[in-house]
Design a protein around this motif. Sequence first.
Motif, PDB file in Angstrom:
ATOM      1  N   VAL A 145       0.842  -1.198   0.000  1.00  0.00           N
ATOM      2  CA  VAL A 145       0.000   0.000   0.000  1.00  0.00           C
ATOM      3  C   VAL A 145       0.874   1.244   0.000  1.00  0.00           C
ATOM      4  O   VAL A 145       0.637   2.205  -0.742  1.00  0.00           O
ATOM      5  CB  VAL A 145      -0.940   0.006   1.221  1.00  0.00           C
ATOM      6  N   ALA A 146       1.913   1.247   0.827  1.00  0.00           N
ATOM      7  CA  ALA A 146       2.808   2.400   0.917  1.00  0.00           C
ATOM      8  C   ALA A 146       3.594   2.613  -0.369  1.00  0.00           C
ATOM      9  O   ALA A 146       3.912   3.746  -0.741  1.00  0.00           O
ATOM     10  CB  ALA A 146       3.774   2.221   2.085  1.00  0.00           C
ATOM     11  N   ALA A 147       3.900   1.517  -1.075  1.00  0.00           N
ATOM     12  CA  ALA A 147       4.751   1.605  -2.269  1.00  0.00           C
ATOM     13  C   ALA A 147       3.986   1.879  -3.555  1.00  0.00           C
ATOM     14  O   ALA A 147       4.586   2.334  -4.532  1.00  0.00           O
ATOM     15  CB  ALA A 147       5.546   0.310  -2.425  1.00  0.00           C
ATOM     16  N   CYS A 148       2.697   1.629  -3.585  1.00  0.00           N
ATOM     17  CA  CYS A 148       1.928   1.730  -4.827  1.00  0.00           C
ATOM     18  C   CYS A 148       1.924   3.160  -5.368  1.00  0.00           C
ATOM     19  O   CYS A 148       1.396   4.071  -4.721  1.00  0.00           O
ATOM     20  CB  CYS A 148       0.486   1.269  -4.601  1.00  0.00           C
ATOM     21  N   PRO A 149       2.501   3.402  -6.544  1.00  0.00           N
ATOM     22  CA  PRO A 149       2.578   4.766  -7.089  1.00  0.00           C
ATOM     23  C   PRO A 149       1.226   5.316  -7.515  1.00  0.00           C
ATOM     24  O   PRO A 149       1.057   6.535  -7.636  1.00  0.00           O
ATOM     25  CB  PRO A 149       3.523   4.616  -8.286  1.00  0.00           C
ATOM     26  N   MET A 150       0.246   4.444  -7.745  1.00  0.00           N
ATOM     27  CA  MET A 150      -1.083   4.865  -8.187  1.00  0.00           C
ATOM     28  C   MET A 150      -2.097   4.868  -7.044  1.00  0.00           C
ATOM     29  O   MET A 150      -3.272   5.151  -7.262  1.00  0.00           O
ATOM     30  CB  MET A 150      -1.575   3.933  -9.310  1.00  0.00           C
ATOM     31  N   GLN A 151      -1.631   4.524  -5.835  1.00  0.00           N
ATOM     32  CA  GLN A 151      -2.508   4.428  -4.667  1.00  0.00           C
ATOM     33  C   GLN A 151      -3.707   3.506  -4.942  1.00  0.00           C
ATOM     34  O   GLN A 151      -4.831   3.757  -4.527  1.00  0.00           O
ATOM     35  CB  GLN A 151      -3.002   5.814  -4.241  1.00  0.00           C
ATOM     36  N   SER A 152      -3.402   2.429  -5.666  1.00  0.00           N
ATOM     37  CA  SER A 152      -4.446   1.469  -6.046  1.00  0.00           C
ATOM     38  C   SER A 152      -4.727   0.446  -4.959  1.00  0.00           C
ATOM     39  O   SER A 152      -5.841  -0.066  -4.855  1.00  0.00           O
ATOM     40  CB  SER A 152      -4.039   0.730  -7.328  1.00  0.00           C
ATOM     41  N   ARG A 153      -3.728   0.136  -4.152  1.00  0.00           N
ATOM     42  CA  ARG A 153      -3.888  -0.906  -3.142  1.00  0.00           C
ATOM     43  C   ARG A 153      -4.430  -0.305  -1.851  1.00  0.00           C
ATOM     44  O   ARG A 153      -3.981   0.748  -1.395  1.00  0.00           O
ATOM     45  CB  ARG A 153      -2.559  -1.626  -2.896  1.00  0.00           C
ATOM     46  N   CYS A 154      -5.396  -0.996  -1.261  1.00  0.00           N
ATOM     47  CA  CYS A 154      -6.018  -0.479  -0.039  1.00  0.00           C
ATOM     48  C   CYS A 154      -6.717  -1.601   0.715  1.00  0.00           C
ATOM     49  O   CYS A 154      -6.995  -2.666   0.158  1.00  0.00           O
ATOM     50  CB  CYS A 154      -7.019   0.635  -0.357  1.00  0.00           C
ATOM     51  N   ILE A 155      -6.999  -1.336   1.982  1.00  0.00           N
ATOM     52  CA  ILE A 155      -7.807  -2.237   2.794  1.00  0.00           C
ATOM     53  C   ILE A 155      -9.270  -1.947   2.522  1.00  0.00           C
ATOM     54  O   ILE A 155      -9.668  -0.800   2.298  1.00  0.00           O
ATOM     55  CB  ILE A 155      -7.507  -2.041   4.293  1.00  0.00           C
ATOM     56  N   ASP A 156     -10.095  -2.967   2.525  1.00  0.00           N
ATOM     57  CA  ASP A 156     -11.534  -2.787   2.333  1.00  0.00           C
ATOM     58  C   ASP A 156     -12.048  -1.707   3.300  1.00  0.00           C
ATOM     59  O   ASP A 156     -11.822  -1.795   4.511  1.00  0.00           O
ATOM     60  CB  ASP A 156     -12.259  -4.108   2.597  1.00  0.00           C
ATOM     61  N   PRO A 157     -12.719  -0.663   2.782  1.00  0.00           N
ATOM     62  CA  PRO A 157     -13.159   0.463   3.620  1.00  0.00           C
ATOM     63  C   PRO A 157     -14.033   0.055   4.799  1.00  0.00           C
ATOM     64  O   PRO A 157     -13.924   0.625   5.890  1.00  0.00           O
ATOM     65  CB  PRO A 157     -13.925   1.358   2.649  1.00  0.00           C
ATOM     66  N   MET A 158     -14.901  -0.919   4.606  1.00  0.00           N
ATOM     67  CA  MET A 158     -15.768  -1.359   5.693  1.00  0.00           C
ATOM     68  C   MET A 158     -14.957  -2.026   6.802  1.00  0.00           C
ATOM     69  O   MET A 158     -15.186  -1.788   7.988  1.00  0.00           O
ATOM     70  CB  MET A 158     -16.830  -2.325   5.164  1.00  0.00           C
ATOM     71  N   MET A 159     -13.987  -2.855   6.404  1.00  0.00           N
ATOM     72  CA  MET A 159     -13.128  -3.508   7.384  1.00  0.00           C
ATOM     73  C   MET A 159     -12.262  -2.471   8.101  1.00  0.00           C
ATOM     74  O   MET A 159     -12.058  -2.543   9.319  1.00  0.00           O
ATOM     75  CB  MET A 159     -12.253  -4.558   6.693  1.00  0.00           C
ATOM     76  N   LEU A 160     -11.766  -1.494   7.348  1.00  0.00           N
ATOM     77  CA  LEU A 160     -10.941  -0.446   7.925  1.00  0.00           C
ATOM     78  C   LEU A 160     -11.722   0.363   8.958  1.00  0.00           C
ATOM     79  O   LEU A 160     -11.191   0.698  10.025  1.00  0.00           O
ATOM     80  CB  LEU A 160     -10.425   0.471   6.818  1.00  0.00           C
ATOM     81  N   ALA A 161     -12.983   0.643   8.657  1.00  0.00           N
ATOM     82  CA  ALA A 161     -13.826   1.385   9.592  1.00  0.00           C
ATOM     83  C   ALA A 161     -14.039   0.590  10.875  1.00  0.00           C
ATOM     84  O   ALA A 161     -14.059   1.147  11.978  1.00  0.00           O
ATOM     85  CB  ALA A 161     -15.162   1.717   8.940  1.00  0.00           C
ATOM     86  N   GLY A 162     -14.174  -0.727  10.744  1.00  0.00           N
ATOM     87  CA  GLY A 162     -14.352  -1.577  11.911  1.00  0.00           C
ATOM     88  C   GLY A 162     -13.107  -1.595  12.793  1.00  0.00           C
ATOM     89  O   GLY A 162     -13.204  -1.557  14.024  1.00  0.00           O
ATOM     90  N   VAL A 163     -11.939  -1.640  12.155  1.00  0.00           N
ATOM     91  CA  VAL A 163     -10.682  -1.622  12.906  1.00  0.00           C
ATOM     92  C   VAL A 163     -10.512  -0.292  13.625  1.00  0.00           C
ATOM     93  O   VAL A 163     -10.106  -0.243  14.792  1.00  0.00           O
ATOM     94  CB  VAL A 163      -9.486  -1.875  11.962  1.00  0.00           C
ATOM     95  N   LYS A 164     -10.863   0.788  12.952  1.00  0.00           N
ATOM     96  CA  LYS A 164     -10.746   2.114  13.571  1.00  0.00           C
ATOM     97  C   LYS A 164     -11.669   2.242  14.775  1.00  0.00           C
ATOM     98  O   LYS A 164     -11.288   2.796  15.810  1.00  0.00           O
ATOM     99  CB  LYS A 164     -11.052   3.196  12.548  1.00  0.00           C
TER     100      LYS A 164
END
Length: 248
Positions: free
Chosen positions: A212-231
């Motif tokens: 995720v940190a290396a992707c030049p196009m910012q294409s890689r990410c964690i599923d937003p719903m899962m990310l919201a749950g972790v937060k």
Amino acid sequence: MFYEITFSPTGGTKKSADLLSAAWNEKVEIDLMKKADDFSTYTFKAEDVCLVAVPSFGGRVPATATERLNQMQGGGAKAIAVVVYGNREYEDTLVELEDTLKNCGFQPVGGAAVVAEHSILREFAAGRPNAEDAVQLKGWSEKLKAKAAEGGSVSFPGNRPYKVYGAIPMAPKAETCQGCGKCVSICPVGAISAENPKETDTTKCITCMACVAACPMQSRCIDPMMLAGVKAKLGPALSGRKENELFL
């Protein structure tokens, strides 16, 4: 000889290690992220000093880092154990790193716990280590260098047996991937397909967020719903400012 040994998926651990290494004029860098390297070729001597820095994953040393450190021959070299964590807690990471180093033949003489920007929820400890941290860590570098020259033992906080690793597996997705392949080369465990970088092997992925940190196009990410749950779950524990700690 002075060696800086790091496992740094998103850069925070490497930045911290560089600041804590400032007192040494020359260093050899060893990157534990490189899956193709043969770490069994690294053999150290009693006169060497090795600063070993890893992130805390759920209060533990990343298993991949432990596996690669275990291939090395410490040879009685003095070791500085550094744990970098994302503003929650580092729990048993330091004592686990200490035990790993001792088992490999290193002699831990000092260490530090350093706060860096959280690798998944990047709004927490954003920008750390910052300019204020840099001044502190560079000052600590001189103290660690003196302790390494002096020798002796060091005591770290933590529990044995270590806590059970219980982080939620979250493999990043890449639905808008352009196929540049940078994530393939940087993944420390070979979890991303070279033929189709959109695919991630969830049985291998350690959620280190390097891709995720290396992707030049910012294409890689964690599923937003899962990310919201972790937060929602971790947010209260991540709030507020945590301070760096030095161990001599």
